[in-house]
Motif scaffolding. Structure first.
Motif, PDB file in Angstrom:
ATOM      1  N   PHE A  44       0.793  -1.224   0.000  1.00 54.59           N
ATOM      2  CA  PHE A  44       0.000   0.000   0.000  1.00 54.59           C
ATOM      3  C   PHE A  44       0.829   1.279   0.000  1.00 54.59           C
ATOM      4  O   PHE A  44       0.384   2.279  -0.579  1.00 54.59           O
ATOM      5  CB  PHE A  44      -1.039   0.013   1.135  1.00 54.59           C
ATOM      6  CG  PHE A  44      -0.592   0.664   2.404  1.00 54.59           C
ATOM      7  CD1 PHE A  44      -0.734   2.019   2.590  1.00 54.59           C
ATOM      8  CD2 PHE A  44      -0.041  -0.090   3.423  1.00 54.59           C
ATOM      9  CE1 PHE A  44      -0.332   2.628   3.771  1.00 54.59           C
ATOM     10  CE2 PHE A  44       0.363   0.494   4.594  1.00 54.59           C
ATOM     11  CZ  PHE A  44       0.226   1.860   4.768  1.00 54.59           C
ATOM     12  N   PRO A  45       2.045   1.334   0.586  1.00 56.33           N
ATOM     13  CA  PRO A  45       2.782   2.607   0.515  1.00 56.33           C
ATOM     14  C   PRO A  45       3.093   3.052  -0.920  1.00 56.33           C
ATOM     15  O   PRO A  45       3.022   4.248  -1.228  1.00 56.33           O
ATOM     16  CB  PRO A  45       4.062   2.332   1.297  1.00 56.33           C
ATOM     17  CG  PRO A  45       3.699   1.248   2.248  1.00 56.33           C
ATOM     18  CD  PRO A  45       2.733   0.399   1.491  1.00 56.33           C
ATOM     19  N   ALA A  46       3.407   2.114  -1.796  1.00 52.79           N
ATOM     20  CA  ALA A  46       3.691   2.483  -3.192  1.00 52.79           C
ATOM     21  C   ALA A  46       2.443   3.065  -3.850  1.00 52.79           C
ATOM     22  O   ALA A  46       2.517   4.098  -4.541  1.00 52.79           O
ATOM     23  CB  ALA A  46       4.169   1.262  -3.961  1.00 52.79           C
ATOM     24  N   PHE A  47       1.302   2.431  -3.634  1.00 54.27           N
ATOM     25  CA  PHE A  47       0.075   2.926  -4.245  1.00 54.27           C
ATOM     26  C   PHE A  47      -0.396   4.220  -3.592  1.00 54.27           C
ATOM     27  O   PHE A  47      -0.982   5.071  -4.260  1.00 54.27           O
ATOM     28  CB  PHE A  47      -1.013   1.856  -4.198  1.00 54.27           C
ATOM     29  CG  PHE A  47      -0.659   0.635  -4.989  1.00 54.27           C
ATOM     30  CD1 PHE A  47      -0.325   0.725  -6.327  1.00 54.27           C
ATOM     31  CD2 PHE A  47      -0.627  -0.605  -4.393  1.00 54.27           C
ATOM     32  CE1 PHE A  47       0.015  -0.392  -7.064  1.00 54.27           C
ATOM     33  CE2 PHE A  47      -0.296  -1.733  -5.115  1.00 54.27           C
ATOM     34  CZ  PHE A  47       0.029  -1.626  -6.460  1.00 54.27           C
ATOM     35  N   MET A  48      -0.112   4.393  -2.303  1.00 53.88           N
ATOM     36  CA  MET A  48      -0.464   5.648  -1.625  1.00 53.88           C
ATOM     37  C   MET A  48       0.351   6.805  -2.198  1.00 53.88           C
ATOM     38  O   MET A  48      -0.197   7.872  -2.500  1.00 53.88           O
ATOM     39  CB  MET A  48      -0.228   5.522  -0.117  1.00 53.88           C
ATOM     40  CG  MET A  48      -0.537   6.782   0.663  1.00 53.88           C
ATOM     41  SD  MET A  48      -2.277   7.115   0.790  1.00 53.88           S
ATOM     42  CE  MET A  48      -2.722   5.994   2.078  1.00 53.88           C
ATOM     43  N   VAL A  49       1.647   6.598  -2.366  1.00 51.52           N
ATOM     44  CA  VAL A  49       2.499   7.655  -2.925  1.00 51.52           C
ATOM     45  C   VAL A  49       2.111   7.918  -4.379  1.00 51.52           C
ATOM     46  O   VAL A  49       2.042   9.077  -4.811  1.00 51.52           O
ATOM     47  CB  VAL A  49       3.995   7.290  -2.782  1.00 51.52           C
ATOM     48  CG1 VAL A  49       4.866   8.234  -3.575  1.00 51.52           C
ATOM     49  CG2 VAL A  49       4.395   7.316  -1.316  1.00 51.52           C
ATOM     50  N   GLY A  50       1.847   6.851  -5.140  1.00 49.48           N
ATOM     51  CA  GLY A  50       1.417   7.039  -6.527  1.00 49.48           C
ATOM     52  C   GLY A  50       0.108   7.807  -6.617  1.00 49.48           C
ATOM     53  O   GLY A  50      -0.053   8.688  -7.477  1.00 49.48           O
ATOM     54  N   PHE A  51      -0.822   7.503  -5.735  1.00 43.51           N
ATOM     55  CA  PHE A  51      -2.101   8.219  -5.702  1.00 43.51           C
ATOM     56  C   PHE A  51      -1.890   9.680  -5.323  1.00 43.51           C
ATOM     57  O   PHE A  51      -2.439  10.580  -5.957  1.00 43.51           O
ATOM     58  CB  PHE A  51      -3.057   7.540  -4.730  1.00 43.51           C
ATOM     59  CG  PHE A  51      -4.374   8.241  -4.568  1.00 43.51           C
ATOM     60  CD1 PHE A  51      -5.259   8.334  -5.634  1.00 43.51           C
ATOM     61  CD2 PHE A  51      -4.728   8.796  -3.361  1.00 43.51           C
ATOM     62  CE1 PHE A  51      -6.478   8.976  -5.494  1.00 43.51           C
ATOM     63  CE2 PHE A  51      -5.940   9.435  -3.202  1.00 43.51           C
ATOM     64  CZ  PHE A  51      -6.823   9.523  -4.270  1.00 43.51           C
ATOM     65  N   ASN A  52      -1.065   9.931  -4.314  1.00 42.14           N
ATOM     66  CA  ASN A  52      -0.806  11.305  -3.887  1.00 42.14           C
ATOM     67  C   ASN A  52      -0.102  12.100  -4.983  1.00 42.14           C
ATOM     68  O   ASN A  52      -0.393  13.280  -5.187  1.00 42.14           O
ATOM     69  CB  ASN A  52       0.015  11.333  -2.606  1.00 42.14           C
ATOM     70  CG  ASN A  52      -0.791  10.909  -1.404  1.00 42.14           C
ATOM     71  OD1 ASN A  52      -2.017  10.949  -1.424  1.00 42.14           O
ATOM     72  ND2 ASN A  52      -0.115  10.471  -0.366  1.00 42.14           N
ATOM     73  N   MET A  53       0.839  11.465  -5.692  1.00 41.85           N
ATOM     74  CA  MET A  53       1.517  12.173  -6.781  1.00 41.85           C
ATOM     75  C   MET A  53       0.564  12.453  -7.936  1.00 41.85           C
ATOM     76  O   MET A  53       0.702  13.467  -8.624  1.00 41.85           O
ATOM     77  CB  MET A  53       2.728  11.373  -7.274  1.00 41.85           C
ATOM     78  CG  MET A  53       3.913  11.451  -6.349  1.00 41.85           C
ATOM     79  SD  MET A  53       5.452  10.835  -7.058  1.00 41.85           S
ATOM     80  CE  MET A  53       5.084   9.124  -7.320  1.00 41.85           C
ATOM     81  N   SER A  54      -0.403  11.590  -8.167  1.00 37.51           N
ATOM     82  CA  SER A  54      -1.355  11.842  -9.247  1.00 37.51           C
ATOM     83  C   SER A  54      -2.327  12.965  -8.900  1.00 37.51           C
ATOM     84  O   SER A  54      -2.818  13.654  -9.791  1.00 37.51           O
ATOM     85  CB  SER A  54      -2.124  10.566  -9.595  1.00 37.51           C
ATOM     86  OG  SER A  54      -3.000  10.210  -8.556  1.00 37.51           O
ATOM     87  N   ILE A  55      -2.579  13.145  -7.612  1.00 37.61           N
ATOM     88  CA  ILE A  55      -3.482  14.225  -7.197  1.00 37.61           C
ATOM     89  C   ILE A  55      -2.746  15.561  -7.113  1.00 37.61           C
ATOM     90  O   ILE A  55      -3.208  16.569  -7.624  1.00 37.61           O
ATOM     91  CB  ILE A  55      -4.117  13.903  -5.829  1.00 37.61           C
ATOM     92  CG1 ILE A  55      -5.130  12.801  -5.975  1.00 37.61           C
ATOM     93  CG2 ILE A  55      -4.786  15.129  -5.237  1.00 37.61           C
ATOM     94  CD1 ILE A  55      -5.749  12.375  -4.676  1.00 37.61           C
ATOM     95  N   CYS A  56      -1.589  15.557  -6.461  1.00 33.02           N
ATOM     96  CA  CYS A  56      -0.889  16.804  -6.155  1.00 33.02           C
ATOM     97  C   CYS A  56      -0.098  17.359  -7.330  1.00 33.02           C
ATOM     98  O   CYS A  56       0.239  18.534  -7.349  1.00 33.02           O
ATOM     99  CB  CYS A  56       0.047  16.605  -4.971  1.00 33.02           C
ATOM    100  SG  CYS A  56      -0.822  16.169  -3.469  1.00 33.02           S
ATOM    101  N   LYS A  57       0.256  16.517  -8.274  1.00 37.04           N
ATOM    102  CA  LYS A  57       1.052  16.915  -9.426  1.00 37.04           C
ATOM    103  C   LYS A  57       2.310  17.679  -8.989  1.00 37.04           C
ATOM    104  O   LYS A  57       2.416  18.884  -9.196  1.00 37.04           O
ATOM    105  CB  LYS A  57       0.239  17.755 -10.392  1.00 37.04           C
ATOM    106  CG  LYS A  57      -1.095  17.144 -10.776  1.00 37.04           C
ATOM    107  CD  LYS A  57      -1.292  17.142 -12.244  1.00 37.04           C
ATOM    108  CE  LYS A  57      -2.637  16.662 -12.664  1.00 37.04           C
ATOM    109  NZ  LYS A  57      -3.029  15.364 -12.278  1.00 37.04           N
ATOM    110  N   PRO A  58       3.251  16.957  -8.366  1.00 39.52           N
ATOM    111  CA  PRO A  58       4.467  17.636  -7.911  1.00 39.52           C
ATOM    112  C   PRO A  58       5.281  18.156  -9.085  1.00 39.52           C
ATOM    113  O   PRO A  58       5.036  17.818 -10.236  1.00 39.52           O
ATOM    114  CB  PRO A  58       5.222  16.537  -7.165  1.00 39.52           C
ATOM    115  CG  PRO A  58       4.736  15.273  -7.766  1.00 39.52           C
ATOM    116  CD  PRO A  58       3.309  15.531  -8.151  1.00 39.52           C
ATOM    117  N   GLY A  59       6.280  18.960  -8.782  1.00 38.51           N
ATOM    118  CA  GLY A  59       7.100  19.565  -9.816  1.00 38.51           C
ATOM    119  C   GLY A  59       8.026  18.587 -10.520  1.00 38.51           C
ATOM    120  O   GLY A  59       8.760  18.980 -11.413  1.00 38.51           O
ATOM    121  N   LEU A  60       8.002  17.350 -10.141  1.00 40.03           N
ATOM    122  CA  LEU A  60       8.843  16.346 -10.776  1.00 40.03           C
ATOM    123  C   LEU A  60       8.297  15.967 -12.151  1.00 40.03           C
ATOM    124  O   LEU A  60       7.094  15.960 -12.366  1.00 40.03           O
ATOM    125  CB  LEU A  60       8.910  15.075  -9.916  1.00 40.03           C
ATOM    126  CG  LEU A  60       9.528  15.205  -8.539  1.00 40.03           C
ATOM    127  CD1 LEU A  60       9.326  13.914  -7.760  1.00 40.03           C
ATOM    128  CD2 LEU A  60      11.005  15.515  -8.651  1.00 40.03           C
TER     129      LEU A  60
END
Length: 127
Positions: A75-91
């Motif tokens: 779940f940590p990988a999918f949590m980070v992936g979900f958060n990155m898809s929502i927040c759209k970081p500068g990466l």
């Protein structure tokens, strides 16, 4: 039936229903796919713990905990992936994908180790 098992059944149904509903709304969205995978991890974890709580032997508790390890190691990988898809970081997207793959590989390693039983308690005592 054990009270904790009832709570786990309820959570299993909620997680599964939420994930299927979000995926049903749009299968093309990365956010929806990540949320679905995250909810699958939580639902597998909850479903397995329905049987961990009332386990009569340490062997059955360890076996069901090995099933649950799919959820709590990935779940940590999918949590980070979900958060990155929502927040759209500068990466850039390639860096986001690299972070996701590294976390997924780490989770897969821990899932493999937990399934083999290398990091389980030697004995589980019932309280």
């Amino acid at each position: 039936m054990n009270f904790l098992s009832l709570i786990s059944i309820l959570l299993f149904l909620i997680y599964l229903q939420a994930g299927i509903y979000v995926l049903y709304k749009s299968t093309a969205s990365r956010q929806n796919l990540m949320f679905f995978l995250l909810s699958v991890c939580f639902s597998v974890w909850s479903f397995a713990y329905v049987f961990v709580y009332p386990a009569q032997t340490a062997d059955s508790a360890v076996a069901w905990d090995s099933v649950a390890s799919f959820g709590y190691t990935l779940f940590p990988a999918f949590m980070v992936g979900f958060n990155m898809s929502i927040c759209k970081p500068g990466l850039a997207l390639k860096w986001q994908n690299l972070i996701f793959v590294l976390l997924l590989a780490t989770g897969a390693f821990f899932f493999y180790a937990a399934t083999l039983g290398n990091w389980k308690a030697i004995d589980i005592s019932r309280g």
